[in-house]
Write a protein that holds these residues in place. Structure first.
Motif, PDB file in Angstrom:
ATOM      1  N   TYR A   1      -4.437  -6.146   2.696  1.00 42.98           N
ATOM      2  CA  TYR A   1      -2.922  -7.436   3.634  1.00 42.98           C
ATOM      3  C   TYR A   1      -2.487  -7.878   1.962  1.00 42.98           C
ATOM      4  O   TYR A   1      -1.398  -8.743   2.662  1.00 42.98           O
ATOM      5  N   LEU A   2      -3.550  -8.515   0.885  1.00 44.25           N
ATOM      6  CA  LEU A   2      -2.919  -8.978  -0.337  1.00 44.25           C
ATOM      7  C   LEU A   2      -1.748  -9.364  -0.339  1.00 44.25           C
ATOM      8  O   LEU A   2      -0.766  -9.349  -0.952  1.00 44.25           O
ATOM      9  N   GLN A   3      -1.767  -7.363  -1.057  1.00 42.77           N
ATOM     10  CA  GLN A   3      -1.006  -6.618  -1.869  1.00 42.77           C
ATOM     11  C   GLN A   3       0.677  -7.393  -0.372  1.00 42.77           C
ATOM     12  O   GLN A   3       1.515  -6.875  -1.268  1.00 42.77           O
ATOM     13  N   GLN A   4      -0.033  -6.379   0.788  1.00 44.86           N
ATOM     14  CA  GLN A   4       1.808  -6.644   1.552  1.00 44.86           C
ATOM     15  C   GLN A   4       1.921  -7.885   0.857  1.00 44.86           C
ATOM     16  O   GLN A   4       3.072  -8.069   0.971  1.00 44.86           O
ATOM     17  N   MET A   5       0.911  -9.299   1.064  1.00 43.04           N
ATOM     18  CA  MET A   5       2.269 -10.825   0.630  1.00 43.04           C
ATOM     19  C   MET A   5       2.410 -10.678  -0.658  1.00 43.04           C
ATOM     20  O   MET A   5       3.546 -11.272  -0.711  1.00 43.04           O
ATOM     21  N   LYS A   6       1.688 -10.216  -1.179  1.00 43.08           N
ATOM     22  CA  LYS A   6       2.261  -9.886  -2.884  1.00 43.08           C
ATOM     23  C   LYS A   6       3.325  -9.634  -2.664  1.00 43.08           C
ATOM     24  O   LYS A   6       4.615 -10.420  -3.612  1.00 43.08           O
ATOM     25  N   GLN A   7       3.690  -8.265  -1.883  1.00 40.24           N
ATOM     26  CA  GLN A   7       5.133  -7.452  -2.299  1.00 40.24           C
ATOM     27  C   GLN A   7       6.015  -8.714  -1.636  1.00 40.24           C
ATOM     28  O   GLN A   7       7.581  -8.131  -1.713  1.00 40.24           O
ATOM     29  N   ARG A   8       6.159  -9.285  -0.201  1.00 42.67           N
ATOM     30  CA  ARG A   8       6.977  -9.661   0.361  1.00 42.67           C
ATOM     31  C   ARG A   8       7.032 -11.057  -0.121  1.00 42.67           C
ATOM     32  O   ARG A   8       8.054 -11.539   0.254  1.00 42.67           O
ATOM     33  N   TYR A   9       6.396 -11.684  -1.219  1.00 43.77           N
ATOM     34  CA  TYR A   9       6.274 -13.369  -0.697  1.00 43.77           C
ATOM     35  C   TYR A   9       6.307 -13.214  -3.013  1.00 43.77           C
ATOM     36  O   TYR A   9       6.607 -14.843  -3.115  1.00 43.77           O
ATOM     37  N   GLY A  10       5.863 -12.780  -3.320  1.00 41.52           N
ATOM     38  CA  GLY A  10       5.824 -12.067  -4.918  1.00 41.52           C
ATOM     39  C   GLY A  10       6.961 -12.004  -5.617  1.00 41.52           C
ATOM     40  O   GLY A  10       7.793 -11.662  -4.990  1.00 41.52           O
ATOM     41  N   LYS A  11       6.915 -11.999  -6.886  1.00 45.77           N
ATOM     42  CA  LYS A  11       8.685 -12.193  -7.660  1.00 45.77           C
ATOM     43  C   LYS A  11       8.301 -10.958  -8.725  1.00 45.77           C
ATOM     44  O   LYS A  11       7.910 -10.385  -8.814  1.00 45.77           O
TER      45      LYS A  11
END
Length: 250
Positions: free
Chosen positions: A240-250
């Protein structure tokens, strides 16, 4: 001059003093609350001596005095949008639980001192109708409310439970749409006690979150391995953390 007038109306003081303005590093800012999760309602910290308190009225008045009316209104509008989402998220947790329950599940209790999901929903509905009907203009504890009766189960079916559940939330969401940023610094009454509108909203948010937490917990115990997680499933945190990073990360 307008700032001073607003400050005096909210607090009773002419201008903010150094303590209220936060120049004293040892001065602890806490929000007065009439309800406490720990011990006495007059001691929300569960200690013999509580930190010195500064009223939320003074906090808001200080914001107006320091930053101006526009800053308060901007913050108030943002707050209202956030709080609407928070209430909706709490309701979604309950909705997701009810989808997984059958007719008998809503009446299950651990023991005689416990409340079933049906009783919890009946109580929440009673509270919501009382608190949020004419929220800004009448006491939140309505004369036609019979709180003790809310803990006697009269809900016969899951469909009736959903009707009762949605009725309460409908009144709440309608009331929230009527609240403006300007209203947040007004006072309302609950059982004759005057409190800030902002604090009254936060008080109900905490109340409903605690009851929905009870509903979810009961549902998980009843469904066991059949339970479908309403949050991040166990073992999936990294994914889930990776999904959020891909969605919101730069």
């Amino acid at each position: 001059m307008r700032k001073v007038v607003i400050y005096r109306r909210l607090t009773g003081y002419k201008i903010p003093n150094s303590r209220i303005r936060g120049k004293d590093e040892n001065y602890k800012w806490v929000i007065n609350s009439s309800k406490s999760p720990i011990h006495s309602t007059n001691n929300p910290w569960g200690m013999k001596k509580t930190p010195r308190e500064v009223s939320l009225y003074k906090v808001l008045a200080n914001l107006i005095y320091e930053k101006g009316e526009n800053a308060f209104m901007e913050l108030g509008n943002i707050y209202l949008q956030v709080i609407k989402r928070r209430f909706a998220q709490i309701k979604e947790q309950g909705d997701g639980t009810f989808e997984q329950l059958d007719e008998t599940d809503i009446h299950w209790t651990f023991n005689e001192a416990s409340n079933s999901i049906a009783v919890i929903v009946k109580h929440m509905r009673g509270n919501m109708l009382s608190r949020w009907t004419n929220f800004l203009t009448t006491d939140g504890e309505k004369s036609n409310r019979h709180r003790d009766q809310e803990f006697i189960n009269t809900i016969q079916s899951k469909q009736e439970l959903l009707t009762v559940w949605n009725e309460g939330w409908s009144v709440l969401f309608d009331a929230l749409e009527q609240i403006s940023a300007e209203d947040l610094r007004k006072r309302v009454k609950i059982r004759e006690q005057p409190i800030l509108v902002l604090e009254a909203v936060e008080r109900q948010l905490a109340h409903y979150a605690s009851h929905v937490g009870q509903i979810v917990y009961i549902g998980k115990q009843l469904k066991g391995n059949e339970w479908k997680s309403l949050s991040i499933p166990k073992g999936n945190s990294a994914e889930y953390l990776q999904q959020m990073k891909q969605r919101y990360g730069k």
